[in-house]
Design a protein around this motif. Structure first.
Motif, PDB file in Angstrom:
ATOM      1  N   LEU A 252       4.255  -5.809 -19.211  1.00 56.39           N
ATOM      2  CA  LEU A 252       5.023  -5.084 -18.199  1.00 56.39           C
ATOM      3  C   LEU A 252       4.104  -4.443 -17.169  1.00 56.39           C
ATOM      4  N   THR A 253       3.014  -3.885 -17.639  1.00 54.06           N
ATOM      5  CA  THR A 253       2.042  -3.248 -16.748  1.00 54.06           C
ATOM      6  C   THR A 253       1.415  -4.264 -15.804  1.00 54.06           C
ATOM      7  N   LEU A 254       1.001  -5.402 -16.340  1.00 53.01           N
ATOM      8  CA  LEU A 254       0.358  -6.429 -15.514  1.00 53.01           C
ATOM      9  C   LEU A 254       1.319  -6.995 -14.474  1.00 53.01           C
ATOM     10  N   LEU A 255       2.554  -7.224 -14.865  1.00 52.59           N
ATOM     11  CA  LEU A 255       3.538  -7.760 -13.929  1.00 52.59           C
ATOM     12  C   LEU A 255       3.768  -6.795 -12.770  1.00 52.59           C
TER      13      LEU A 255
ATOM     14  N   ASP B  67       8.972 -12.237 -15.870  1.00 48.65           N
ATOM     15  CA  ASP B  67       9.353 -10.833 -15.724  1.00 48.65           C
ATOM     16  C   ASP B  67      10.726 -10.577 -16.344  1.00 48.65           C
ATOM     17  N   ARG B  68      11.584 -11.579 -16.302  1.00 49.98           N
ATOM     18  CA  ARG B  68      12.907 -11.418 -16.905  1.00 49.98           C
ATOM     19  C   ARG B  68      12.807 -11.315 -18.424  1.00 49.98           C
ATOM     20  N   ASP B  69      11.949 -12.139 -19.028  1.00 50.80           N
ATOM     21  CA  ASP B  69      11.741 -12.057 -20.480  1.00 50.80           C
ATOM     22  C   ASP B  69      11.317 -10.647 -20.879  1.00 50.80           C
ATOM     23  N   VAL B  70      10.383 -10.104 -20.113  1.00 53.36           N
ATOM     24  CA  VAL B  70       9.847  -8.782 -20.428  1.00 53.36           C
ATOM     25  C   VAL B  70      10.907  -7.708 -20.220  1.00 53.36           C
ATOM     26  N   ARG B  71      11.669  -7.820 -19.139  1.00 55.12           N
ATOM     27  CA  ARG B  71      12.726  -6.836 -18.883  1.00 55.12           C
ATOM     28  C   ARG B  71      13.776  -6.858 -19.990  1.00 55.12           C
ATOM     29  N   ASP B  72      14.154  -8.072 -20.408  1.00 59.86           N
ATOM     30  CA  ASP B  72      15.173  -8.198 -21.451  1.00 59.86           C
ATOM     31  C   ASP B  72      14.702  -7.610 -22.778  1.00 59.86           C
ATOM     32  N   ALA B  73      13.383  -7.662 -23.015  1.00 61.47           N
ATOM     33  CA  ALA B  73      12.831  -7.155 -24.277  1.00 61.47           C
ATOM     34  C   ALA B  73      12.484  -5.673 -24.205  1.00 61.47           C
ATOM     35  N   SER B  74      12.580  -5.098 -23.020  1.00 58.16           N
ATOM     36  CA  SER B  74      12.241  -3.683 -22.838  1.00 58.16           C
ATOM     37  C   SER B  74      13.471  -2.813 -23.057  1.00 58.16           C
ATOM     38  N   PRO B  75      13.272  -1.573 -23.443  1.00 57.31           N
ATOM     39  CA  PRO B  75      14.404  -0.671 -23.658  1.00 57.31           C
ATOM     40  C   PRO B  75      15.101  -0.336 -22.348  1.00 57.31           C
ATOM     41  N   SER B  76      16.312   0.139 -22.446  1.00 55.08           N
ATOM     42  CA  SER B  76      17.088   0.530 -21.280  1.00 55.08           C
ATOM     43  C   SER B  76      16.405   1.678 -20.538  1.00 55.08           C
ATOM     44  N   THR B  77      16.584   1.712 -19.232  1.00 53.10           N
ATOM     45  CA  THR B  77      16.016   2.796 -18.430  1.00 53.10           C
ATOM     46  C   THR B  77      16.666   4.134 -18.754  1.00 53.10           C
ATOM     47  N   PHE B  78      17.801   4.079 -19.459  1.00 51.63           N
ATOM     48  CA  PHE B  78      18.484   5.310 -19.849  1.00 51.63           C
ATOM     49  C   PHE B  78      17.983   5.854 -21.192  1.00 51.63           C
ATOM     50  N   ASP B  79      17.069   5.111 -21.815  1.00 55.46           N
ATOM     51  CA  ASP B  79      16.510   5.548 -23.097  1.00 55.46           C
ATOM     52  C   ASP B  79      15.556   6.711 -22.861  1.00 55.46           C
ATOM     53  N   ASP B  80      15.737   7.789 -23.583  1.00 54.54           N
ATOM     54  CA  ASP B  80      14.911   8.988 -23.405  1.00 54.54           C
ATOM     55  C   ASP B  80      13.596   8.931 -24.181  1.00 54.54           C
ATOM     56  N   ASP B  81      13.428   7.927 -25.028  1.00 59.57           N
ATOM     57  CA  ASP B  81      12.212   7.844 -25.841  1.00 59.57           C
ATOM     58  C   ASP B  81      11.014   7.524 -24.945  1.00 59.57           C
ATOM     59  N   PRO B  82       9.993   8.385 -24.865  1.00 55.71           N
ATOM     60  CA  PRO B  82       8.833   8.132 -23.997  1.00 55.71           C
ATOM     61  C   PRO B  82       7.927   7.019 -24.515  1.00 55.71           C
TER      62      PRO B  82
ATOM     63  N   ALA C 208       9.604   1.778 -29.315  1.00 53.41           N
ATOM     64  CA  ALA C 208       8.939   0.849 -30.245  1.00 53.41           C
ATOM     65  C   ALA C 208       8.946  -0.581 -29.724  1.00 53.41           C
ATOM     66  N   GLU C 209       9.980  -0.944 -28.930  1.00 51.18           N
ATOM     67  CA  GLU C 209      10.075  -2.325 -28.436  1.00 51.18           C
ATOM     68  C   GLU C 209       8.853  -2.732 -27.628  1.00 51.18           C
ATOM     69  N   LEU C 210       8.292  -1.799 -26.883  1.00 46.75           N
ATOM     70  CA  LEU C 210       7.147  -2.122 -26.026  1.00 46.75           C
ATOM     71  C   LEU C 210       5.880  -2.381 -26.821  1.00 46.75           C
ATOM     72  N   LYS C 211       5.875  -2.006 -28.087  1.00 42.52           N
ATOM     73  CA  LYS C 211       4.693  -2.219 -28.928  1.00 42.52           C
ATOM     74  C   LYS C 211       4.706  -3.584 -29.614  1.00 42.52           C
ATOM     75  N   ASN C 212       5.816  -4.293 -29.480  1.00 46.95           N
ATOM     76  CA  ASN C 212       5.881  -5.623 -30.089  1.00 46.95           C
ATOM     77  C   ASN C 212       4.910  -6.575 -29.403  1.00 46.95           C
TER      78      ASN C 212
END
Length: 215
Positions: free
Chosen positions: A24-27, A50-65, A68-72
């Protein structure tokens, strides 16, 4: 034109164990849409968009800073196997691959190692160059009988005016397979003398052929 003439050779890649967060950072930082995944020998084993990464990323409404999904690992979402092309492949053939497989990017490999990448944007820019629309010019479409030797015959008519031809395209005439359309793009803003020459030589000019133009 061949692939190595248009491919980008500086390719940003990931290893299969890199995280989705890293992708996500590189994109975002590089304003790109695709990341090839390579092994230790720099062989392509997958690709993510970029779509693959967006689909695998948590919702922008997620409050978790630190979701865990981003660590996969990125290999959990990469597409594999990957369609690739060779540097010596023809660009026209690659365009067919883009269309047939409905993809927007292909890695370029030589001896199984990644050497470049081509995106749909690269293909569109190449099409602009091949058709000559990137220079000031006029387009002339001529309906001709579909027989060997017709192109040089028609080109000879244009040659009398000593104008540069930016590009020549040929496509079938849908209404009758006995004819085809030759599309010339010539470097002049006044194509009327050429059009008149073509008509006097017995050729049917389909474009431009607007009301008020001399027959």
């Amino acid at each position: 034109m061949i692939v190595e003439e248009i491919m980008k050779t500086e390719v940003i890649t990931l290893s299969p164990t890199d995280t989705i967060e890293r992708a996500l950072t590189l994109l975002n930082e590089n304003h790109i849409r695709h990341l090839p995944i390579v092994d230790k020998d720099h062989c392509v084993i997958g690709i993510v968009s970029d779509r693959d990464v967006r689909d695998a990323s948590p919702s922008t409404f997620d409050d978790d800073p630190n979701p865990a999904e981003l660590k996969n690992e990125i290999r959990s979402i990469m597409t594999s196997p990957v369609i690739t092309v060779h540097p010596l492949d023809f660009v026209e053939e690659v365009a067919g691959i883009f269309y047939e497989h409905e993809i927007a990017c292909v890695p370029v490999t030589k001896e199984d190692r990644l050497v470049g990448i081509i995106t749909e944007k690269d293909m569109l820019y190449t099409l602009i160059q091949l058709t000559g629309t990137n220079v000031q010019s006029s387009q002339i479409e001529v309906k001709v009988i579909n027989k060997p030797g017709i192109l040089p015959q028609v080109s000879q008519v244009l040659g009398k005016r000593k104008v540069n031809i930016s590009s020549v395209l040929i496509y079938p005439y849908k209404e009758d397979a006995n004819y085809k359309i030759i599309v010339f793009r010539v470097q002049t803003m006044n194509p009327m003398p050429i059009i008149n020459d073509l008509k006097e030589a017995g050729y049917e000019v389909l474009w431009p052929n607007m009301p008020g133009m001399s027959p």
